[in-house]
Design an enzyme around this catalytic site. Structure first.
Site, PDB file in Angstrom:
ATOM      1  N   CYS A   2       1.118  -1.363   0.016  1.00 56.03           N
ATOM      2  CA  CYS A   2      -0.075  -0.272  -0.068  1.00 56.03           C
ATOM      3  C   CYS A   2       1.047   0.684   0.099  1.00 56.03           C
ATOM      4  CB  CYS A   2      -0.862  -0.376   1.194  1.00 56.03           C
ATOM      5  SG  CYS A   2      -2.264  -1.352   1.347  1.00 56.03           S
ATOM      6  N   ARG A  27       3.780  -0.262  -5.042  1.00 59.57           N
ATOM      7  CA  ARG A  27       3.947  -0.411  -3.907  1.00 59.57           C
ATOM      8  C   ARG A  27       1.881  -1.591  -3.625  1.00 59.57           C
ATOM      9  NH1 ARG A  27       7.121   1.442   0.221  1.00 59.57           N
ATOM     10  NH2 ARG A  27       5.600   0.608   1.842  1.00 59.57           N
ATOM     11  N   TRP A  74      -2.705  -2.021  -1.588  1.00 52.54           N
ATOM     12  CA  TRP A  74      -2.112  -4.265  -2.028  1.00 52.54           C
ATOM     13  C   TRP A  74      -2.917  -4.324  -0.666  1.00 52.54           C
ATOM     14  CZ3 TRP A  74      -0.073  -8.271   0.859  1.00 52.54           C
ATOM     15  CH2 TRP A  74      -0.114  -9.506  -0.395  1.00 52.54           C
ATOM     16  N   ASN A 100      -1.548   2.249   6.032  1.00 54.53           N
ATOM     17  CA  ASN A 100      -0.893   1.170   4.482  1.00 54.53           C
ATOM     18  C   ASN A 100      -0.163   0.488   6.397  1.00 54.53           C
ATOM     19  OD1 ASN A 100       1.153  -0.708   4.270  1.00 54.53           O
ATOM     20  ND2 ASN A 100       2.991   0.920   3.738  1.00 54.53           N
ATOM     21  N   GLY A 101       0.019  -1.341   6.871  1.00 51.92           N
ATOM     22  CA  GLY A 101       0.244  -2.095   7.544  1.00 51.92           C
ATOM     23  C   GLY A 101      -0.956  -3.165   7.754  1.00 51.92           C
ATOM     24  N   GLU A 487      18.155 -16.759  -8.246  1.00 53.24           N
ATOM     25  CA  GLU A 487      17.541 -15.080  -9.535  1.00 53.24           C
ATOM     26  C   GLU A 487      16.714 -15.558 -10.150  1.00 53.24           C
ATOM     27  OE1 GLU A 487      16.132 -12.594  -7.806  1.00 53.24           O
ATOM     28  OE2 GLU A 487      16.733 -11.566  -9.420  1.00 53.24           O
ATOM     29  N   LYS A 491      12.585 -13.955 -11.599  1.00 55.22           N
ATOM     30  CA  LYS A 491      12.850 -13.037 -12.189  1.00 55.22           C
ATOM     31  C   LYS A 491      11.322 -13.032 -13.296  1.00 55.22           C
ATOM     32  CE  LYS A 491      13.335 -10.612 -10.436  1.00 55.22           C
ATOM     33  NZ  LYS A 491      13.934  -9.823  -9.738  1.00 55.22           N
ATOM     34  N   GLU A 494       8.178 -13.847 -11.744  1.00 53.83           N
ATOM     35  CA  GLU A 494       7.182 -12.848 -10.834  1.00 53.83           C
ATOM     36  C   GLU A 494       6.731 -11.728 -12.298  1.00 53.83           C
ATOM     37  OE1 GLU A 494      11.117 -10.242  -9.638  1.00 53.83           O
ATOM     38  OE2 GLU A 494       9.029  -9.244  -8.807  1.00 53.83           O
ATOM     39  N   HIS A 510      18.963 -36.463  -9.726  1.00 51.57           N
ATOM     40  CA  HIS A 510      18.271 -36.923  -8.273  1.00 51.57           C
ATOM     41  C   HIS A 510      16.237 -36.675  -8.649  1.00 51.57           C
ATOM     42  CE1 HIS A 510      22.173 -37.984  -7.175  1.00 51.57           C
ATOM     43  NE2 HIS A 510      22.009 -37.845  -7.783  1.00 51.57           N
ATOM     44  N   LYS A 607       5.870  -3.826  -4.631  1.00 53.16           N
ATOM     45  CA  LYS A 607       7.561  -3.648  -4.481  1.00 53.16           C
ATOM     46  C   LYS A 607       7.992  -3.787  -3.048  1.00 53.16           C
ATOM     47  CE  LYS A 607      11.464  -2.260  -6.138  1.00 53.16           C
ATOM     48  NZ  LYS A 607      12.124  -3.167  -7.249  1.00 53.16           N
TER      49      LYS A 607
END
Ligand code: M6R
Length: 612
Positions: A2, A27, A74, A100-101, A487, A491, A494, A510, A607
Site C-alpha cells: 500500500c 506498492r 495492496w 498501510n499495514g 534469481e 525474475k 514474477e 535425482h 515492491k
C-alpha cells in the site's frame, strides 16, 4: 505494501495526491482513493483498480480542498472492491483515514466498537481506526489545536500490528495527523506546504527536505509547521535530512518501462556503489564500520538474512565470505529465520539485505538478532529506511530509486557491496591477500563489462520470442552460477507468469529430470572454469531428452551443442553473477513484453512487502 500520500498547503490537493499515488502504484494497485477537506466537509472519492481510474470519478476535477490524504491499496483484509478501498471514514463521516499495514487485533476492536453502537461497512482491518478516533475525540472535553492529535494518539495505543496512518477531520481544517509503526512514512517539508508519502521518490519533485519518523512517533502538520511527539505526546526534536537523489532518476527517461531503464542503469548503479570505497593500491574503505581484527577473529558465524532477490544476493555473499574470509556463513530467508530460533549470540554477525529497507520479515529478523545480542548490519538502498533505524550499522548500495517491482539494479549493486564488504573483512583479518587484490581489479572493471553484456539484448530478445508461450522453464547452474539460476527463475516467474524452477545442475538426475521432455526449455549459467565441464555434461543429458537450451557463459564451450549461447566477458567467479544475471533479466523482460503483460507492476505483487 500500500502507498499513502498526504498534502497540506495552499494549492489544490487532489492533483498532487494523484500524482504521488501514480508514483507509489508499485506498492499495490488493487484500488485507489483520495479524501480532501472541502468547504462542505470531508469528500472521499475512491474506486477499485488502478490509480488512473480516479480520473473517471465524476466531480474529482472540481475538488478545491487544500488538505488531503490518498491511498493505493495492496489488499490484505477484504477483497479488492470499492467499499474496501481507502480512505475510510468513521460512522459520522467526520474523520478520514488511510492506512498501510495490518491491524492484528481488529476483530477485538470491532467488537469493542460494535458494542458501543458503531457499524462497519467494509471487511478491512482499517475501518476500526477512524471509528476509534471518533470515539476518543468525543470523549475529550478540551477544545484546542491538539484535540485531533490526542484522539489519534489514544486510538493508536489500542492498535496492535503495523501501521502508517494519515488522518484528517472536518472538525480541524488546519491540521493533519500522521503516525507510523513498522510501516514506512516520510514527511516532506515545503514552503507554506508539507507532504507525506510512503517513500521519498514519490514526492521528490516537490521537496528535497525530509523528516523521518521513528516507530510510534506522531506528527501534527499545519501549512507552515510540523510538530513531532512521542507516544506520550512529549515533544520530539527532529532534524531535516536533505535527500540528494535527483527527481529525474525516478522517471522513465524515454524507456518504455522502469524495469528496462533500471536494467540499463546497472553500470552507473555499480559505479556509484563502488564509489570511493575501492581505490587501486589502497585498502577497501568502510569508514562507517569500525570492525577490528580482534572482533572479526572472534565472529563464530555470519548470517545473511533477506527475502526474494535480496536473499539471492546473500547467496553470492556467502560464497565470497567463506572462501576469502574463512568465516562460516549461512544464508537465511527472513520469514523462516524469525520463527526458527536460530543459534545466535554476541559473537554472531547478522547482515540484513533489503533494497527498500522496509521488508517486514527482514526487519523482524533483525530485531530478533538484536535481542539475542548479535551485532547487526543492514545493507539497503534507501537512506533513512526503517531497517537503518534498527541496525547497529548500515551501509548503502547507491543504485538510485528502483521502481519496477522486479528487482534488477538493486541485486547487482547488493552483490557488489557484499564483494566490497568481503574485501574489507579479509583485509582487516589480513587473509587471502592475492585473491583479494585480484578481486579488487575485477570489481573496478565491472561497470564497463556490464555495458558489454547489455549489448546481448537483441540475441536474448530473439530467444525470448521463441519461448514466450512456454509453460515451464528450468534454470541450472553449479556453485555461484546456481545462485543466478535461482534469481533468474524468480525474475521469470514474477513478471511473465511462466512456471520456472531452478536446480543445482548436478541435482537434476535425482528427480527433476523426469520433467524434461521434447521441446522443454532449459537455461544454464556457466562461469566457473572449475565447474563448466560438469555443467555441460548435465546439459547434454537434457539435450538428449529433447530440451531447447540457452547457455550464458564466459567460458569456451561448443556453441553448436546448444540452441543459443550468450557470451559474456570473463571475470572472477565471485562477481560473475553481476554479469551473468543481466541477459536473464533481459530475457524475462522481453518475454513479459511479448505476452503483453504489465512488466513494472506484475499481478499480486508489491515492491515493498511491509506485511508478513
Ligand atoms: O526491499 P527488499 O529488498 O527487502 O525486497 C525483498 C523482496 O521482496 C524482493 O527482492 C522481491 O523478491 C522482488 N520483487 C524480486 O524481484
Amino acid at each position: 505494501m500500500c502507498g499513502i500520500v498526504g498534502y497540506i498547503g495552499t494549492r489544490k490537493a487532489s492533483p498532487i495526491l494523484i500524482n504521488g499515488l501514480l508514483r507509489l502504484e508499485y506498492r499495490g494497485y488493487d484500488s485507489a482513493g483520495i479524501a480532501t477537506l472541502e468547504d462542505e466537509g470531508l469528500t472521499v472519492m475512491k474506486d477499485k483498480g488502478r490509480v488512473k481510474n480516479l480520473y473517471n470519478i465524476p466531480g474529482i476535477d472540481d475538488l478545491k480542498g487544500t488538505i488531503g490524504i490518498a491511498h493505493t491499496r495492496w489488499a490484505t483484509h477484504g477483497k479488492p472492491s470499492k467499499e474496501n478501498s481507502h480512505p475510510h471514514v468513521d460512522n459520522s463521516k467526520s474523520f478520514s483515514v488511510v492506512h498501510n499495514g495490518i491491524i492484528e487485533n481488529y476483530n477485538e476492536l470491532r467488537k469493542f466498537l460494535t458494542d458501543k453502537g458503531y457499524k462497519f461497512y467494509s471487511q478491512t482491518d482499517t475501518e476500526v481506526i477512524p471509528n476509534l478516533i471518533h470515539y476518543y475525540y468525543n470523549k475529550d472535553t478540551k477544545n484546542d489545536d491538539m484535540k485531533l492529535l490526542r484522539a489519534v494518539n489514544k486510538a493508536c495505543k489500542d492498535l496492535k500490528g503495523s501501521f502508517a496512518v494519515e488522518v484528517i477531520s472536518k472538525y480541524d481544517k488546519e491540521h493533519m495527523v500522521v503516525v507510523r509503526k513498522d510501516s514506512p512514512l516520510v514527511i516532506g517539508k515545503g514552503d507554506g506546504e508539507n507532504y507525506i508519502s510512503s517513500d521519498i521518490p514519490a514526492i521528490l519533485s516537490f521537496t528535497k527536505d525530509f523528516y523521518l519518523l521513528n516507530d510510534l512517533e506522531f506528527a501534527l502538520l499545519s501549512r507552515d509547521d510540523i510538530k513531532f511527539y512521542d507516544i506520550d505526546l512529549n515533544p520530539v526534536e527532529k532534524r531535516v535530512q536533505v535527500i540528494e537523489w535527483d527527481a529525474a532518476s525516478a522517471e522513465k527517461e524515454g524507456y518504455e518501462d522502469y524495469m528496462l531503464k533500471e536494467i540499463h542503469e546497472q553500470p552507473t548503479a555499480i559505479r556509484e556503489t563502488i564509489g570511493a570505497k575501492l581505490n587501486e593500491g589502497s585498502k577497501c574503505d568502510f569508514d562507517e564500520l569500525k570492525f577490528t581484527k580482534e572482533y572479526l577473529q572472534g565472529v563464530n558465524k555470519i548470517y545473511l538474512v533477506a527475502c526474494g532477490t535480496a536473499m539471492h544476493a546473500g547467496l553470492a555473499g556467502k560464497v565470497m565470505l567463506e572462501k576469502l574470509c574463512k568465516i562460516p556463513t549461512e544464508v537465511d530467508i527472513a520469514s523462516e529465520f524469525r520463527y526458527r530460533d536460530p543459534i545466535i549470540d554476541d559473537k554472531t554477525l547478522c547482515i540484513f539485505i533489503s533494497q527498500s529497507g522496509e521488508t517486514a520479515d527482514t526487519i523482524a529478523a533483525l530485531k530478533l538478532s538484536r535481542e539475542k545480542k548479535a551485532r547487526t548490519l543492514a545493507i539497503t538502498n534507501v537512506i533513512g529506511s526503517s531497517i537503518t533505524r534498527e541496525a547497529d550499522y548500515s551501509i548503502y548500495t547507491h543504485a538510485g530509486p528502483e521502481i519496477a517491482v522486479a528487482s534488477t539494479k538493486a541485486y547487482t549493486s547488493q552483490v557488489v557491496l557484499l564483494a566490497l564488504l568481503t574485501i574489507y573483512f579479509a583485509e582487516t583479518l589480513g587473509v587471502s591477500k592475492k585473491e583479494v587484490e585480484d578481486l579488487k581489479k575485477e570489481i573496478i572493471e565491472l561497470p564497463k563489462k556490464v555495458e558489454e553484456v547489455l549489448k546481448t539484448d537483441e540475441q536474448v530478445r530473439e530467444f525470448g520470442h521463441r519461448i514466450y508461450q512456454e509453460k515451464d522453464v528450468f534454470f541450472l547452474g553449479r556453485g555461484i552460477d546456481e545462485t543466478v539460476a535461482r534469481e533468474s527463475a524468480l525474475k521469470l516467474k514474477e513478471i511473465s507468469y511462466i512456471h520456472a524452477d531452478s536446480y543445482p545442475a548436478g541435482e537434476l538426475k535425482h528427480g527433476p529430470i523426469a520433467l524434461i521432455e521434447n521441446g522443454i526449455t532449459v537455461i544454464s549459467i556457466m562461469t566457473d572454469p572449475k565447474l563448466v565441464e560438469k555443467t555441460v555434461s548435465n546439459i547434454q543429458e537434457v539435450i538428449t531428452r529433447g530440451a531447447k537450451t540457452l547457455v550464458v557463459t564466459n567460458q569456451k564451450v561448443d556453441d553448436k551443442m546448444f540452441d543459443t549461447v550468450v557470451h559474456i566477458p570473463e571475470t572472477s567467479p565471485f562477481v560473475s553473477p553481476i554479469l551473468s544475471v543481466i541477459p536473464l533479466q533481459l530475457l524475462s523482460y522481453y518475454i513479459s513484453k511479448e505476452k503483453g503483460l504489465d512488466v513494472d507492476k506484475p499481478r499480486n505483487l508489491a515492491k515493498s512487502v511491509t506485511v508478513e
